[in-house]
Design a protein around this motif. Structure first.
Motif, short mmCIF file in Angstrom:
data_model
loop_
_atom_site.label_atom_id
_atom_site.label_comp_id
_atom_site.label_asym_id
_atom_site.label_seq_id
_atom_site.Cartn_x
_atom_site.Cartn_y
_atom_site.Cartn_z
N LEU A 191 0.98 3.35 10.28
CA LEU A 191 -0.40 3.81 10.49
C LEU A 191 -0.66 5.17 9.87
N GLN A 192 0.34 5.99 9.80
CA GLN A 192 0.17 7.33 9.23
C GLN A 192 0.02 7.31 7.71
N VAL A 193 0.87 6.57 7.04
CA VAL A 193 0.89 6.63 5.58
C VAL A 193 0.81 5.27 4.90
N GLY A 194 0.72 4.21 5.69
CA GLY A 194 0.73 2.87 5.12
C GLY A 194 -0.46 2.56 4.22
N GLU A 195 -0.22 1.69 3.26
CA GLU A 195 -1.27 1.19 2.38
C GLU A 195 -2.22 0.30 3.19
N ILE A 196 -3.48 0.27 2.81
CA ILE A 196 -4.46 -0.61 3.44
C ILE A 196 -4.67 -1.80 2.51
N GLN A 197 -4.57 -3.00 3.07
CA GLN A 197 -4.74 -4.22 2.29
C GLN A 197 -5.65 -5.19 3.01
N LYS A 198 -6.32 -6.01 2.25
CA LYS A 198 -7.25 -7.01 2.77
C LYS A 198 -6.49 -8.13 3.49
N THR A 199 -7.11 -8.63 4.57
CA THR A 199 -6.56 -9.81 5.27
C THR A 199 -7.35 -11.05 4.84
N GLU A 200 -6.96 -12.19 5.39
CA GLU A 200 -7.67 -13.43 5.10
C GLU A 200 -8.78 -13.72 6.12
N ILE A 201 -8.98 -12.83 7.06
CA ILE A 201 -9.99 -13.04 8.09
C ILE A 201 -11.38 -12.82 7.51
N THR A 202 -12.25 -13.82 7.70
CA THR A 202 -13.63 -13.74 7.17
C THR A 202 -14.67 -13.90 8.26
N GLU A 203 -14.25 -13.84 9.51
CA GLU A 203 -15.15 -14.01 10.65
C GLU A 203 -16.23 -12.93 10.65
N LYS A 204 -17.49 -13.36 10.79
CA LYS A 204 -18.61 -12.41 10.82
C LYS A 204 -18.46 -11.48 12.02
N GLY A 205 -18.67 -10.18 11.80
CA GLY A 205 -18.59 -9.19 12.86
C GLY A 205 -17.19 -8.67 13.11
N ILE A 206 -16.23 -9.14 12.34
CA ILE A 206 -14.84 -8.70 12.47
C ILE A 206 -14.45 -7.87 11.26
N LEU A 207 -13.86 -6.71 11.52
CA LEU A 207 -13.30 -5.86 10.47
C LEU A 207 -11.80 -5.89 10.66
N SER A 208 -11.07 -6.29 9.62
CA SER A 208 -9.62 -6.36 9.75
C SER A 208 -8.96 -5.91 8.45
N TYR A 209 -7.75 -5.41 8.60
CA TYR A 209 -6.98 -4.98 7.44
C TYR A 209 -5.51 -4.88 7.82
N TYR A 210 -4.66 -5.02 6.80
CA TYR A 210 -3.24 -4.78 6.98
C TYR A 210 -2.96 -3.31 6.71
N ARG A 211 -1.94 -2.80 7.38
CA ARG A 211 -1.35 -1.52 7.00
C ARG A 211 0.12 -1.84 6.72
N THR A 212 0.61 -1.43 5.56
CA THR A 212 1.98 -1.72 5.18
C THR A 212 2.68 -0.44 4.73
N PHE A 213 3.95 -0.35 5.11
CA PHE A 213 4.79 0.78 4.69
C PHE A 213 6.23 0.31 4.72
N ASN A 214 6.91 0.40 3.58
CA ASN A 214 8.26 -0.14 3.43
C ASN A 214 8.25 -1.59 3.92
N ALA A 215 9.10 -1.94 4.87
CA ALA A 215 9.15 -3.32 5.37
C ALA A 215 8.19 -3.56 6.53
N ALA A 216 7.57 -2.52 7.02
CA ALA A 216 6.68 -2.65 8.18
C ALA A 216 5.30 -3.12 7.74
N LYS A 217 4.71 -4.00 8.56
CA LYS A 217 3.36 -4.49 8.29
C LYS A 217 2.69 -4.82 9.61
N ILE A 218 1.47 -4.33 9.77
CA ILE A 218 0.68 -4.64 10.96
C ILE A 218 -0.69 -5.11 10.49
N ILE A 219 -1.40 -5.74 11.40
CA ILE A 219 -2.79 -6.10 11.13
C ILE A 219 -3.64 -5.44 12.22
#
Length: 135
Positions: free
Chosen positions: A49-77
């Motif tokens: 969360l501090q330094v991870g890259e921001i990447q697009k997710t596959e979620i297209t639901e109206k009213g939802i904002l989502s993104y991945y944060r990735t750093f080294n092997a770690a990945k969250i949505i």
């Protein structure tokens, strides 16, 4: 009208009718105060969360904002419901691998059998259960 720089605005939107007083929130683990403390604590200890890259997710639901944060092997949505209604939708592809809640605002926000349900105006941070997201 209401001048945002006056006490009128504060009294209208931030009062005991609209906002639970901090003194009552301090010992309530479900309060907005406690939730923000959890989010801030997680961010302070999470390199993704501090330094991870921001990447697009596959979620297209109206009213939802989502993104991945990735750093080294770690990945969250990170999933935000920006609407006044509960949203439920199927997670697909790589999104479906993220099922373990790391931090959440509402207890009824969760993933069950590949379906993400998220409460109104809430946020859910998910990761793969076996994957450490913090370091």
């Amino acid at each position: 009208g209401c001048n945002l720089l006056t006490k009128d605005w504060h009294a209208k939107f931030s009062n005991d009718k609209n906002v639970t007083p901090l003194a009552l929130q301090l010992n309530d683990p479900a309060s907005i105060y406690s939730t923000y403390k959890r989010f801030i604590n997680y961010r302070n200890h999470s390199r993704v969360l501090q330094v991870g890259e921001i990447q697009k997710t596959e979620i297209t639901e109206k009213g939802i904002l989502s993104y991945y944060r990735t750093f080294n092997a770690a990945k969250i949505i990170v999933v935000h419901n920006l609407t006044s209604t509960k949203k439920s939708f199927s997670l697909k592809g790589e999104d479906a691998e993220m099922t373990f809640p790391v931090v959440q605002y509402e207890q009824d926000s969760k993933v069950t059998n590949g379906v993400l349900s998220i409460a109104p105006y809430s946020t859910l941070i998910l990761q793969k259960a076996a994957m450490p997201a913090g370091k």
